[in-house]
Design a protein around this motif. Structure first.
Motif, PDB file in Angstrom:
ATOM      1  N   CYS A  67     -13.483   5.455   6.936  1.00 22.13           N
ATOM      2  CA  CYS A  67     -13.496   4.307   6.080  1.00 22.13           C
ATOM      3  C   CYS A  67     -15.160   3.950   6.155  1.00 22.13           C
ATOM      4  O   CYS A  67     -16.026   3.751   6.849  1.00 22.13           O
ATOM      5  CB  CYS A  67     -12.694   3.106   6.845  1.00 22.13           C
ATOM      6  SG  CYS A  67     -10.925   3.213   6.476  1.00 22.13           S
TER       7      CYS A  67
ATOM      8  N   LEU B 268      -9.472   2.159  -2.116  1.00 22.51           N
ATOM      9  CA  LEU B 268      -8.395   1.230  -2.089  1.00 22.51           C
ATOM     10  C   LEU B 268      -8.868  -0.089  -3.101  1.00 22.51           C
ATOM     11  O   LEU B 268      -9.994  -0.159  -2.997  1.00 22.51           O
ATOM     12  CB  LEU B 268      -8.214   0.657  -0.685  1.00 22.51           C
ATOM     13  CG  LEU B 268      -7.660   1.609   0.176  1.00 22.51           C
ATOM     14  CD1 LEU B 268      -7.670   0.768   1.665  1.00 22.51           C
ATOM     15  CD2 LEU B 268      -6.400   2.119  -0.002  1.00 22.51           C
TER      16      LEU B 268
ATOM     17  N   ASP C  16      -0.789   3.923  -2.036  1.00 25.06           N
ATOM     18  CA  ASP C  16      -1.864   4.479  -1.517  1.00 25.06           C
ATOM     19  C   ASP C  16      -1.650   5.488  -0.170  1.00 25.06           C
ATOM     20  O   ASP C  16      -2.366   6.511  -0.002  1.00 25.06           O
ATOM     21  CB  ASP C  16      -2.969   3.321  -1.219  1.00 25.06           C
ATOM     22  CG  ASP C  16      -3.471   2.749  -2.224  1.00 25.06           C
ATOM     23  OD1 ASP C  16      -3.702   3.045  -3.044  1.00 25.06           O
ATOM     24  OD2 ASP C  16      -3.516   1.325  -1.993  1.00 25.06           O
TER      25      ASP C  16
ATOM     26  N   VAL D  21     -10.627  11.357   8.835  1.00 22.79           N
ATOM     27  CA  VAL D  21     -10.566  10.194   7.955  1.00 22.79           C
ATOM     28  C   VAL D  21     -11.588   9.230   8.405  1.00 22.79           C
ATOM     29  O   VAL D  21     -11.288   8.803   9.589  1.00 22.79           O
ATOM     30  CB  VAL D  21      -9.066  10.005   7.932  1.00 22.79           C
ATOM     31  CG1 VAL D  21      -8.782   8.937   6.938  1.00 22.79           C
ATOM     32  CG2 VAL D  21      -8.112  11.006   7.689  1.00 22.79           C
TER      33      VAL D  21
ATOM     34  N   ARG E 154       0.659  -1.249   0.225  1.00 23.78           N
ATOM     35  CA  ARG E 154      -0.014  -0.211   0.008  1.00 23.78           C
ATOM     36  C   ARG E 154       0.887   1.246   0.003  1.00 23.78           C
ATOM     37  O   ARG E 154       0.544   2.290   0.609  1.00 23.78           O
ATOM     38  CB  ARG E 154      -0.783   0.190   1.214  1.00 23.78           C
ATOM     39  CG  ARG E 154      -1.883  -1.105   1.364  1.00 23.78           C
ATOM     40  CD  ARG E 154      -2.913  -0.874   0.005  1.00 23.78           C
ATOM     41  NE  ARG E 154      -4.081  -1.799   0.270  1.00 23.78           N
ATOM     42  CZ  ARG E 154      -5.014  -2.103  -0.538  1.00 23.78           C
ATOM     43  NH1 ARG E 154      -4.984  -1.492  -2.095  1.00 23.78           N
ATOM     44  NH2 ARG E 154      -5.985  -3.042  -0.561  1.00 23.78           N
TER      45      ARG E 154
ATOM     46  N   ILE F 281     -12.210   7.129   2.785  1.00 27.69           N
ATOM     47  CA  ILE F 281     -11.418   6.013   2.201  1.00 27.69           C
ATOM     48  C   ILE F 281     -12.483   4.751   2.040  1.00 27.69           C
ATOM     49  O   ILE F 281     -13.279   4.258   2.903  1.00 27.69           O
ATOM     50  CB  ILE F 281     -10.276   5.296   3.163  1.00 27.69           C
ATOM     51  CG1 ILE F 281      -9.135   6.559   3.422  1.00 27.69           C
ATOM     52  CG2 ILE F 281      -9.744   4.142   2.810  1.00 27.69           C
ATOM     53  CD1 ILE F 281      -8.223   5.926   4.603  1.00 27.69           C
ATOM     54  N   TYR F 282     -12.774   4.466   0.624  1.00 24.39           N
ATOM     55  CA  TYR F 282     -13.587   3.656   0.294  1.00 24.39           C
ATOM     56  C   TYR F 282     -12.953   2.330  -0.396  1.00 24.39           C
ATOM     57  O   TYR F 282     -11.828   2.340  -0.615  1.00 24.39           O
ATOM     58  CB  TYR F 282     -14.468   4.158  -0.824  1.00 24.39           C
ATOM     59  CG  TYR F 282     -15.117   5.493  -0.178  1.00 24.39           C
ATOM     60  CD1 TYR F 282     -16.010   5.645   0.486  1.00 24.39           C
ATOM     61  CD2 TYR F 282     -14.514   6.670  -0.835  1.00 24.39           C
ATOM     62  CE1 TYR F 282     -16.785   6.820   1.089  1.00 24.39           C
ATOM     63  CE2 TYR F 282     -15.154   8.019  -0.416  1.00 24.39           C
ATOM     64  CZ  TYR F 282     -16.292   7.950   0.419  1.00 24.39           C
ATOM     65  OH  TYR F 282     -16.889   8.993   0.852  1.00 24.39           O
TER      66      TYR F 282
ATOM     67  N   LYS G 116      -9.254  -1.941   4.483  1.00 24.41           N
ATOM     68  CA  LYS G 116      -9.412  -0.387   4.703  1.00 24.41           C
ATOM     69  C   LYS G 116      -9.076  -0.356   6.189  1.00 24.41           C
ATOM     70  O   LYS G 116      -8.519   0.834   6.453  1.00 24.41           O
ATOM     71  CB  LYS G 116     -10.830  -0.075   4.467  1.00 24.41           C
ATOM     72  CG  LYS G 116     -11.247   0.039   2.938  1.00 24.41           C
ATOM     73  CD  LYS G 116     -12.636   0.411   2.726  1.00 24.41           C
ATOM     74  CE  LYS G 116     -13.870  -0.369   3.540  1.00 24.41           C
ATOM     75  NZ  LYS G 116     -13.711  -1.859   3.173  1.00 24.41           N
TER      76      LYS G 116
ATOM     77  N   ARG H 124     -11.103  12.146  -1.149  1.00 24.96           N
ATOM     78  CA  ARG H 124     -11.548  10.460  -1.239  1.00 24.96           C
ATOM     79  C   ARG H 124     -10.547   9.557  -1.918  1.00 24.96           C
ATOM     80  O   ARG H 124      -9.540  10.139  -2.860  1.00 24.96           O
ATOM     81  CB  ARG H 124     -12.811  10.387  -2.199  1.00 24.96           C
ATOM     82  CG  ARG H 124     -12.433  10.779  -3.662  1.00 24.96           C
ATOM     83  CD  ARG H 124     -14.036  10.726  -4.514  1.00 24.96           C
ATOM     84  NE  ARG H 124     -14.330   9.284  -4.814  1.00 24.96           N
ATOM     85  CZ  ARG H 124     -14.073   8.492  -5.887  1.00 24.96           C
ATOM     86  NH1 ARG H 124     -12.916   8.923  -6.406  1.00 24.96           N
ATOM     87  NH2 ARG H 124     -14.375   7.210  -5.755  1.00 24.96           N
ATOM     88  N   LEU H 125     -10.306   8.440  -1.217  1.00 23.45           N
ATOM     89  CA  LEU H 125      -9.386   7.400  -1.862  1.00 23.45           C
ATOM     90  C   LEU H 125      -9.913   6.191  -1.940  1.00 23.45           C
ATOM     91  O   LEU H 125     -10.626   5.818  -0.861  1.00 23.45           O
ATOM     92  CB  LEU H 125      -7.951   7.451  -0.960  1.00 23.45           C
ATOM     93  CG  LEU H 125      -7.054   6.394  -1.199  1.00 23.45           C
ATOM     94  CD1 LEU H 125      -6.161   6.688  -2.309  1.00 23.45           C
ATOM     95  CD2 LEU H 125      -6.104   6.385   0.051  1.00 23.45           C
TER      96      LEU H 125
ATOM     97  N   LEU I  74      -6.350   2.008   7.418  1.00 26.00           N
ATOM     98  CA  LEU I  74      -6.616   3.517   8.457  1.00 26.00           C
ATOM     99  C   LEU I  74      -5.575   3.226   9.770  1.00 26.00           C
ATOM    100  O   LEU I  74      -5.179   4.392  10.236  1.00 26.00           O
ATOM    101  CB  LEU I  74      -8.080   3.500   8.971  1.00 26.00           C
ATOM    102  CG  LEU I  74      -8.689   4.599   9.616  1.00 26.00           C
ATOM    103  CD1 LEU I  74      -8.648   5.930   8.757  1.00 26.00           C
ATOM    104  CD2 LEU I  74      -9.799   4.300  10.250  1.00 26.00           C
TER     105      LEU I  74
ATOM    106  N   VAL J 183      -2.687   9.167   0.075  1.00 25.79           N
ATOM    107  CA  VAL J 183      -3.512   9.794   1.401  1.00 25.79           C
ATOM    108  C   VAL J 183      -2.869  11.047   2.055  1.00 25.79           C
ATOM    109  O   VAL J 183      -3.525  11.838   2.635  1.00 25.79           O
ATOM    110  CB  VAL J 183      -4.095   8.739   2.290  1.00 25.79           C
ATOM    111  CG1 VAL J 183      -2.942   8.350   3.201  1.00 25.79           C
ATOM    112  CG2 VAL J 183      -5.461   9.155   2.774  1.00 25.79           C
TER     113      VAL J 183
END
Length: 357
Positions: free
Chosen positions: A187, A204, A23, A185, A20, A39-40, A47, A201-202, A51, A27
């Motif tokens: 999830c 994964l 990613d 932040v 990751r 975070i989706y 996730k 927005r991020l 986090l 973030v």
């Protein structure tokens, strides 16, 4: 809005954190631009682990961090909501504001007289109104906070799917608009469409196959390091170099599972995990439990058989496809038990013949 705040002192879960890097970099860039980030990603894609790793890194950097996981919360409990406001205030420098809040909302129940008679039903409009009033009061209080605080909310889907959705979205919006010193932040499995475009927005996605292979390797060959992270800023360069070298040379003759002979099976197992980190961890665990009674070749066959049956038209009609694929590893476990029992019976039979002699 939540039960006890999860304060992870070291941020560790029982899962390795690999694959990751991009990613995490993304973030961090989003945090420089936005105050609120969602975070989706699909279920079990990692996730929560992501986090917690972000929480751990930000905590080590000196930021004041507050972590809350809604997964085990009883969101119908008014005490749970009150406790969340208490924990939010405890991380600020506004103790007098907390005193004023308690005077306005006394006791440990943010409820009205009607709620006491109707059994604290979540759908009660009066209760939601009281909760929204408490949220507004909390926002008005903490907006003057001088400290830089980061709030991490995990598993918000539980609230999004309930009658408290509007209360949560209102709280997030007001926090974003009125509290300059607080960043958030959260999830969620599904993107919250009604949030403002000013939020970051991020998404994964699935892990690369090489990262999945590394997870299986850590689970089987290095179980003591399974909660490690490749992206710890405090890890020495020598340690990072060791990690990179291991990732490039996983298959060695001295390994128990990742031997050159097993490479074709391990590669196929990694492919069948389809980028899901939890599937990789469970696959590695299946190989090591019961003193390695299951071989990589057998696990590959089990995963292949289970996948074909789950995806078959007879077992997975189009309108049920997602439901059928939610827990495919249940099929793996059942097939595994059959193989295990057959091997155990065969082993006991051999021992029985030997004792007879």
């Amino acid at each position: 809005m939540g039960a006890e705040v999860s304060k992870y002192s070291d941020g560790s879960l029982d899962l390795a954190f690999v694959g990751r890097e991009n990613d995490m970099k993304m973030v961090r860039e989003l945090l420089q631009k936005y105050k609120t980030i969602g975070i989706y990603g699909m279920h079990e894609i990692g996730k929560s682990r992501f986090l917690v790793e972000l929480f751990r890194n930000m905590n080590k950097s000196g930021a004041i961090c507050l972590m809350k996981d809604f997964e085990l919360d009883d969101i119908t409990s008014s005490y749970v909501h009150y406790k969340w406001f208490h924990d939010l205030f405890s991380y600020t420098d506004l103790q007098t504001k907390w005193t004023d809040f308690k005077i306005k909302f006394p006791g440990e129940n943010i409820v009205c007289d009607i709620c006491k008679r109707c059994g604290n039903k979540l759908s009660c409009e009066s209760k939601k109104s009281c909760l929204e009033q408490a949220a507004n009061a909390a926002i008005e209080s903490v907006k003057s906070c001088k400290k830089q605080i980061m709030i991490f909310l995990d598993n918000v889907d539980k609230i999004i799917d309930s009658d408290l959705k509007d209360c949560l979205l209102h709280f997030i919006h007001e926090l974003n608009e009125k509290c300059p010193k607080i960043k958030l932040v959260f999830c969620s499995n599904n993107e919250v469409k009604c949030l403002h475009k000013s939020y970051g927005r991020l998404v994964l996605g699935a892990l690369a196959e090489r990262s999945i292979l590394k997870l299986i390797y850590l689970t089987t060959e290095c179980p003591d390091d399974v909660s490690t992270s490749e992206y710890d800023d405090n890890v020495s360069n020598d340690k990072n170099a060791q990690n990179n070298e291991t990732a490039e040379n996983l298959f060695k003759q001295e390994n128990q599972y990742f031997t050159p002979e097993n490479k074709v099976y391990m590669d196929k197992i990694a492919t069948l995990c389809e980028g899901h980190p939890l599937a990789a961890i469970i696959s590695g665990s299946l190989l090591t439990e019961d003193e390695g009674i299951l071989t990589p070749e057998e696990l590959m066959e089990i995963l292949t058989e289970a996948r074909l049956e789950v995806l078959g038209q007879d077992h997975c009609p189009p309108d049920h496809r997602l439901d059928a694929c939610e827990t495919p590893l249940q099929k793996v476990k059942s097939v595994y038990r059959v193989i295990f029992n057959e091997k155990r019976i065969a082993s006991e039979g051999i021992l029985g013949d030997s004792s007879a002699l």
